[in-house]
Design a protein around this motif. Structure first.
Motif, mmCIF file in Angstrom:
data_model
loop_
_atom_site.group_PDB
_atom_site.id
_atom_site.type_symbol
_atom_site.label_atom_id
_atom_site.label_comp_id
_atom_site.label_asym_id
_atom_site.label_seq_id
_atom_site.Cartn_x
_atom_site.Cartn_y
_atom_site.Cartn_z
ATOM 1 N N ALA A 150 0.843 -1.206 0.000
ATOM 2 C CA ALA A 150 0.000 0.000 0.000
ATOM 3 C C ALA A 150 0.872 1.246 0.000
ATOM 4 C CB ALA A 150 -0.919 0.002 1.222
ATOM 5 N N LEU A 151 0.287 2.327 -0.504
ATOM 6 C CA LEU A 151 0.937 3.631 -0.374
ATOM 7 C C LEU A 151 0.714 4.138 1.042
ATOM 8 C CD1 LEU A 151 -0.249 5.379 -3.672
ATOM 9 C CD2 LEU A 151 2.084 4.650 -3.161
ATOM 10 N N THR A 152 1.717 4.770 1.590
ATOM 11 C CA THR A 152 1.520 5.460 2.867
ATOM 12 C C THR A 152 0.745 6.743 2.592
ATOM 13 O OG1 THR A 152 3.595 6.685 2.625
ATOM 14 C CG2 THR A 152 3.704 4.543 3.752
ATOM 15 N N LEU A 153 0.290 7.395 3.634
ATOM 16 C CA LEU A 153 -0.385 8.680 3.461
ATOM 17 C C LEU A 153 0.552 9.672 2.775
ATOM 18 C CD1 LEU A 153 -2.755 10.582 3.927
ATOM 19 C CD2 LEU A 153 -1.844 11.056 6.222
ATOM 20 N N TYR A 154 1.818 9.665 3.181
ATOM 21 C CA TYR A 154 2.815 10.542 2.574
ATOM 22 C C TYR A 154 3.002 10.184 1.092
ATOM 23 C CZ TYR A 154 7.363 12.653 1.545
ATOM 24 O OH TYR A 154 8.388 13.373 0.976
ATOM 25 N N GLY A 155 3.043 8.885 0.802
ATOM 26 C CA GLY A 155 3.210 8.448 -0.575
ATOM 27 C C GLY A 155 2.046 8.873 -1.449
ATOM 28 N N ARG A 156 0.846 8.750 -0.908
ATOM 29 C CA ARG A 156 -0.342 9.177 -1.662
ATOM 30 C C ARG A 156 -0.288 10.677 -1.934
ATOM 31 N NH1 ARG A 156 -4.949 6.510 -2.793
ATOM 32 N NH2 ARG A 156 -6.771 7.765 -3.361
ATOM 33 N N GLU A 157 0.173 11.435 -0.963
ATOM 34 C CA GLU A 157 0.309 12.878 -1.146
ATOM 35 C C GLU A 157 1.318 13.195 -2.249
ATOM 36 O OE1 GLU A 157 1.448 14.143 2.722
ATOM 37 O OE2 GLU A 157 -0.620 14.257 3.501
ATOM 38 N N GLN A 158 2.411 12.417 -2.295
ATOM 39 C CA GLN A 158 3.437 12.635 -3.310
ATOM 40 C C GLN A 158 2.929 12.281 -4.705
ATOM 41 O OE1 GLN A 158 6.342 14.247 -2.542
ATOM 42 N NE2 GLN A 158 5.199 14.383 -0.602
ATOM 43 N N PHE A 159 2.135 11.225 -4.795
ATOM 44 C CA PHE A 159 1.529 10.863 -6.081
ATOM 45 C C PHE A 159 0.630 11.996 -6.572
ATOM 46 C CE2 PHE A 159 3.275 6.779 -6.066
ATOM 47 C CZ PHE A 159 2.830 6.027 -7.150
ATOM 48 N N LEU A 160 -0.190 12.507 -5.685
ATOM 49 C CA LEU A 160 -1.115 13.577 -6.068
ATOM 50 C C LEU A 160 -0.347 14.847 -6.443
ATOM 51 C CD1 LEU A 160 -3.929 13.042 -3.405
ATOM 52 C CD2 LEU A 160 -3.922 12.360 -5.821
ATOM 53 N N ALA A 161 0.770 15.102 -5.740
ATOM 54 C CA ALA A 161 1.591 16.265 -6.053
ATOM 55 C C ALA A 161 2.207 16.152 -7.443
ATOM 56 C CB ALA A 161 2.686 16.434 -4.998
ATOM 57 N N LEU A 162 2.512 14.919 -7.865
ATOM 58 C CA LEU A 162 3.048 14.697 -9.204
ATOM 59 C C LEU A 162 1.971 14.832 -10.275
ATOM 60 C CD1 LEU A 162 5.365 11.574 -8.667
ATOM 61 C CD2 LEU A 162 6.106 13.859 -9.363
ATOM 62 N N GLY A 163 0.706 14.762 -9.842
ATOM 63 C CA GLY A 163 -0.390 14.812 -10.792
ATOM 64 C C GLY A 163 -0.870 13.441 -11.218
ATOM 65 N N VAL A 164 -0.471 12.399 -10.459
ATOM 66 C CA VAL A 164 -0.890 11.033 -10.769
ATOM 67 C C VAL A 164 -2.268 10.797 -10.156
ATOM 68 C CG1 VAL A 164 -0.339 8.591 -10.554
ATOM 69 C CG2 VAL A 164 1.512 10.273 -10.747
ATOM 70 N N SER A 165 -3.228 10.432 -10.977
ATOM 71 C CA SER A 165 -4.599 10.221 -10.496
ATOM 72 C C SER A 165 -4.734 8.868 -9.818
ATOM 73 C CB SER A 165 -5.588 10.312 -11.663
ATOM 74 O OG SER A 165 -5.527 11.588 -12.260
ATOM 75 N N LEU A 166 -5.303 8.864 -8.624
ATOM 76 C CA LEU A 166 -5.530 7.635 -7.873
ATOM 77 C C LEU A 166 -7.001 7.546 -7.474
ATOM 78 C CD1 LEU A 166 -2.433 7.685 -5.486
ATOM 79 C CD2 LEU A 166 -2.749 6.212 -7.478
ATOM 80 N N SER A 167 -7.568 6.365 -7.554
ATOM 81 C CA SER A 167 -8.955 6.163 -7.161
ATOM 82 C C SER A 167 -9.067 6.031 -5.644
ATOM 83 C CB SER A 167 -9.504 4.900 -7.828
ATOM 84 O OG SER A 167 -10.778 4.581 -7.315
ATOM 85 N N ASP A 168 -10.100 6.602 -5.077
ATOM 86 C CA ASP A 168 -10.342 6.458 -3.641
ATOM 87 C C ASP A 168 -10.840 5.053 -3.301
ATOM 88 O OD1 ASP A 168 -9.610 9.074 -3.005
ATOM 89 O OD2 ASP A 168 -11.613 9.839 -3.481
ATOM 90 N N HIS A 169 -11.455 4.397 -4.270
ATOM 91 C CA HIS A 169 -11.987 3.046 -4.054
ATOM 92 C C HIS A 169 -11.621 2.161 -5.245
ATOM 93 C CE1 HIS A 169 -14.250 4.681 -0.696
ATOM 94 N NE2 HIS A 169 -14.706 5.630 -1.494
ATOM 95 N N PRO A 170 -10.335 1.782 -5.340
ATOM 96 C CA PRO A 170 -9.908 0.965 -6.479
ATOM 97 C C PRO A 170 -10.564 -0.414 -6.468
ATOM 98 C CG PRO A 170 -8.189 1.070 -4.804
ATOM 99 C CD PRO A 170 -9.238 2.062 -4.401
ATOM 100 N N ARG A 171 -10.813 -0.958 -7.658
ATOM 101 C CA ARG A 171 -11.428 -2.277 -7.782
ATOM 102 C C ARG A 171 -10.390 -3.400 -7.755
ATOM 103 N NH1 ARG A 171 -15.966 -1.355 -12.584
ATOM 104 N NH2 ARG A 171 -17.166 0.280 -11.511
ATOM 105 N N ARG A 172 -9.158 -3.029 -7.647
ATOM 106 C CA ARG A 172 -8.058 -3.996 -7.634
ATOM 107 C C ARG A 172 -7.111 -3.616 -6.513
ATOM 108 N NH1 ARG A 172 -4.316 -2.164 -12.687
ATOM 109 N NH2 ARG A 172 -2.939 -3.658 -11.692
ATOM 110 N N LYS A 173 -6.002 -4.312 -6.376
ATOM 111 C CA LYS A 173 -5.017 -3.963 -5.359
ATOM 112 C C LYS A 173 -4.561 -2.530 -5.577
ATOM 113 C CE LYS A 173 -2.874 -8.354 -4.070
ATOM 114 N NZ LYS A 173 -1.596 -9.125 -4.063
#
Length: 231
Positions: A150-173
């Protein structure tokens, strides 16, 4: 069974753990296998049998003993099975017990073409040396949980800062550590890995080679990897 994370005051459990490691390492062939695995990569049973200079059938018994002692783990990737050390704490314990004078085993040579080894697609995410470099960086910088699940909270923040779109409720891992078949180390898979690949392609950091899994890392992509994924 090996337990490496023990309370400092539990001497009985510690003694049992050391005894388990010592028993697993009692055979020269198993020691050679552990030496080979100290390079941090995953090896096949065939490669480890060659490193230990034993028959494949003999190697299977030794590998089972090392798995049972929790010194190594077995990973299945498609039709192939790979073995690697169970963790950094195991590597440290093995090296301490072996001392610093044991001979290191030459890693197996990969047959992958150089371009494929550098960068390619693995299903819907990036693989190859570039992908392994990115994964190593993310782990070192705590973007990922220790097991890559899993991404950590910090990792998720870094993804979003890069502009990488992430789903809040992914259907997969949401995230997973995927074993790279040429590098024998992990790259990023799951929803996060797929999203990163899409982002890198949209930015022009990578270009797909039509009809092939190979991708080309562009000059801007190399600069981006150095900027965002290197320490």
């Amino acid at each position: 069974m090996l337990k490496t994370s023990l309370p400092p005051d539990n001497s009985a459990m510690l003694e049992k753990a050391i005894a388990a490691v010592a028993a697993a390492m009692a055979d020269p062939s198993r020691v050679k296998m552990l030496c080979a695995l100290m390079d941090g990569r995953a090896w096949t049973a065939t490669e480890l049998s060659a490193a230990a200079d034993v028959a494949p059938s003999t190697a299977s018994g030794h590998l089972a003993r090392l798995v049972e002692g929790q010194l190594i783990t077995c990973l299945s990737q498609g039709r192939h099975r790979y073995y690697r050390l169970a963790g950094h704490d195991v590597a440290a314990l093995v090296e301490q017990m072996m001392g610093l004078s044991w001979s290191r085993i030459t890693p197996p040579e990969t047959t992958a073409p150089k371009a494929m080894r550098e960068a390619r697609t693995c299903y819907d995410h990036l693989a190859g040396t570039v992908a392994v470099q990115i994964y190593d960086f993310m782990q070192a910088e705590s973007w990922l949980e220790a097991d890559g699940s899993a991404l950590t909270l910090y990792g998720r923040e870094q993804f979003l800062a890069l502009g990488v779109s992430l789903s809040d409720h992914p259907r997969r891992k949401a995230c997973c550590a995927c074993l790279d078949w040429s590098e024998r180390r992990f790259h990023l898979g799951g929803e996060a890995g797929a999203a990163l690949l899409i982002h890198m392609e949209s930015k022009g950091w990578i270009q797909r080679v039509a009809g092939y899994r190979e991708v080309v890392v562009t000059a801007s992509g190399k600069a981006a990897v150095k900027r965002f994924f290197s320490r």
